[in-house]
Scaffold this active site. Sequence first.
Site, PDB file in Angstrom:
ATOM      1  N   THR A   1       0.921  -1.323  -0.013  1.00 31.43           N
ATOM      2  CA  THR A   1       0.059   0.100  -0.150  1.00 31.43           C
ATOM      3  C   THR A   1       0.700   1.291   0.099  1.00 31.43           C
ATOM      4  O   THR A   1       0.186   2.345   0.001  1.00 31.43           O
ATOM      5  CB  THR A   1      -0.854   0.027   1.321  1.00 31.43           C
ATOM      6  OG1 THR A   1      -0.330  -0.328   2.319  1.00 31.43           O
ATOM      7  CG2 THR A   1      -1.934  -1.110   1.067  1.00 31.43           C
TER       8      THR A   1
ATOM      9  N   GLU B   1     -20.731 -21.913 -15.390  1.00 27.44           N
ATOM     10  CA  GLU B   1     -20.561 -20.525 -15.640  1.00 27.44           C
ATOM     11  C   GLU B   1     -21.756 -19.878 -16.006  1.00 27.44           C
ATOM     12  O   GLU B   1     -22.130 -18.724 -15.414  1.00 27.44           O
ATOM     13  CB  GLU B   1     -19.111 -20.256 -16.642  1.00 27.44           C
ATOM     14  CG  GLU B   1     -17.913 -20.752 -16.069  1.00 27.44           C
ATOM     15  CD  GLU B   1     -17.490 -20.053 -14.693  1.00 27.44           C
ATOM     16  OE1 GLU B   1     -17.924 -19.055 -14.514  1.00 27.44           O
ATOM     17  OE2 GLU B   1     -16.903 -21.020 -14.184  1.00 27.44           O
TER      18      GLU B   1
ATOM     19  N   LYS C   1       3.630   2.186   2.253  1.00 31.06           N
ATOM     20  CA  LYS C   1       4.040   2.738   3.475  1.00 31.06           C
ATOM     21  C   LYS C   1       5.574   3.192   3.513  1.00 31.06           C
ATOM     22  O   LYS C   1       6.043   4.033   3.808  1.00 31.06           O
ATOM     23  CB  LYS C   1       4.120   1.550   4.548  1.00 31.06           C
ATOM     24  CG  LYS C   1       2.642   1.092   4.777  1.00 31.06           C
ATOM     25  CD  LYS C   1       2.674  -0.017   5.823  1.00 31.06           C
ATOM     26  CE  LYS C   1       3.316  -1.440   5.530  1.00 31.06           C
ATOM     27  NZ  LYS C   1       2.439  -1.982   4.504  1.00 31.06           N
TER      28      LYS C   1
END
Length: 679
Positions: free
Chosen positions: A262, A483, A264
């Site tokens: 993210t 599906e 940091k």
Amino acid sequence: MGNNKKKTSLKKSRRSRLQRIKESIFQESFFKLFQKFRTPLLLALVGIVLLPILYFVTFEPQQQEICFQYFKTKLLKAGLVDHIVVSNKGVANIYVRDYPKNHTVPAAAAATANVSDAGHSHSRHKYYFNIGSVDSFERNLEKAQNALGIDHHDFVPVTYTSETDWYEEFLTFFPILLPVGFLLFMALDKGGVRGIFNIRKAHLIKLDKDSKNKVYFKDVAGCDEAKHEIMEFVHFLKNPKKYHDLGAKIPKGALLVGPPGTGKTLLAKATAGEAGVPFLSMSGSDFLELFVGVGVSRVKNLFYEARKSAPSIVFIDEIDAIGQTRGGGSSSRNDERESTLNQLLVEMDGFGTTAGVVVLAGTNRPDILDKALLRPGRFDRQITVDKPDIKGRDQIFQIYLKTIKLDRVPSYYSQRLAALTPGFSGADIANVCNEAALFAARTEEAQVTMDHFEAAIDRIIGGLEKKNKVISKLQRRTVAYHEAGHAVAGWFLEHTEPLLKVTIVPRGTAALGFAQYIPNENLLMTKEQLFDMTCMTLGGRAAEKVLIGAISTGAQDDLEKVTKMTYDQVAVYGFSEKVGLLSFPQREDSFETSKPYSSETGAIIDNEVREWVNKAYERTIQLIEEHKEKVAQIAELLLEKEVLHQDDLLRVLGVRPFKSAELSNYDQFKLGFQDEGKL
């Protein structure tokens, strides 16, 4: 009296500073001298090792070991022995005569010893044999000469010497000299790890204020709230007087908390870049070594360097490596880690702590950190750096798209890709952009297009496409109906996510097909929404049962999701009236074997989960029965085209009967395509 004490302390401090300066100057001069002559020293070390070996292999005369019988019958009897030298009372070295040119060598002697007339009047050491003892050798030699009729005056002279075999001595000490030389070379090597004697020094990455690799807040996107919080540190480092005049103290440290990828570390670098101060970075694992006391010394050295260049920023990445709660074990490694943590606590806020150093740290496991580390005065704040929302992803895409050669402006792609990638971190977004460029290069394209980005997202979500995978027609038909069941069930349920694409192309190791949705980033979910999502997840299993008449193992992943989702509703979110307003969250990192509820409560939870799943499955079966023909049409279309987009579904299923009052991620994705002509 007080002035004398001050003068004495000042003199001592000056002497200590001068001593440190002298030591550092001597050390640096020594290392510079070593760096200058490192190559000759290395060559000399190699020469010390190789030259004795080369000498004894190349220049040592070849000597033949013989027995006493050979000596007596071939050499002594032929009169070729000049003299004998007994070395170290164990080896008899036989020196053979070299006859001058005018001397006629007996034929027997010449044939035996291979001695030619071309020689010198000196003897050569050509033979040797081992003797048991000196006394027995002398007796045997005397007996042999008497037997040959040699006069006592013509006996072969024997001398005794004590010699040192330097080659054997060298080979004895060679196993010791080699590692000692290697360790000495590594100890004096200033490059890389700065030598083995510098192991206690911190292996830090230092970026000065004049560094070219600076990062600024403009280079960081998707975490506006975190940037706003950390900006206070920048303001203080730029203008500390304003805060000091008001009696305010800047927080000494901030803990950057968030999932992996993210940003940091990037945010910490941007803080140093904006503040214009030195930035010192180390990883938490760099403090832990095999040797005792290394972690403590490196913590001291790190903060010494930080205070020397204050005001500065220290960033410790993955601090959970040394910051775990103390008392977790009794092993030596745990003791060393706890000692390192204790020293870190003292350096951050101890008895002699000085100001001017801001400590930032990053971790994705704040729950295991020691409480003393998180208290005010050390890490005063916890700044959450979470995964970006759709606006944050748009900003991150704009940064990474600047370096890619696109066929349109970056904003055209950033808005659409932000809607296509919910839950992606900054690292994931960087991977998407890189994969799209790789797809374009692989297909010899001049520019990166939207198709490349969609292919990159499909690969990240579902894995590598495997068109050559061998699959039977029956299995392919089962996957298509499975599906199609997901697609139709989700199409006619109100609270499900809009379908973007469905495919039966095998991907990854086990996925034989998948459906791609554009989920909304809902912070809150209702019971009705979770029920519809459960029904949609069971749509594949229901379609197999209704249209094929046999179920397969293809729904295993769907059942795992349904089980977790339903247990959360019953045991975590408090949706069940029988369980009540209780919450029993399951911690993934917990190793507890006992559950926080009784066996009776556990039985109630299990019964409720089964009842809710059965209810959702019955609703899904009913839905598939109502739209059986449309499921078959979608399945046959999938078998024909392999990939269906929403336009194909619209032609078969018609417009969805539900409309949301709010703008969804899919709506934002579609609105971007409607603006295509304006760009």
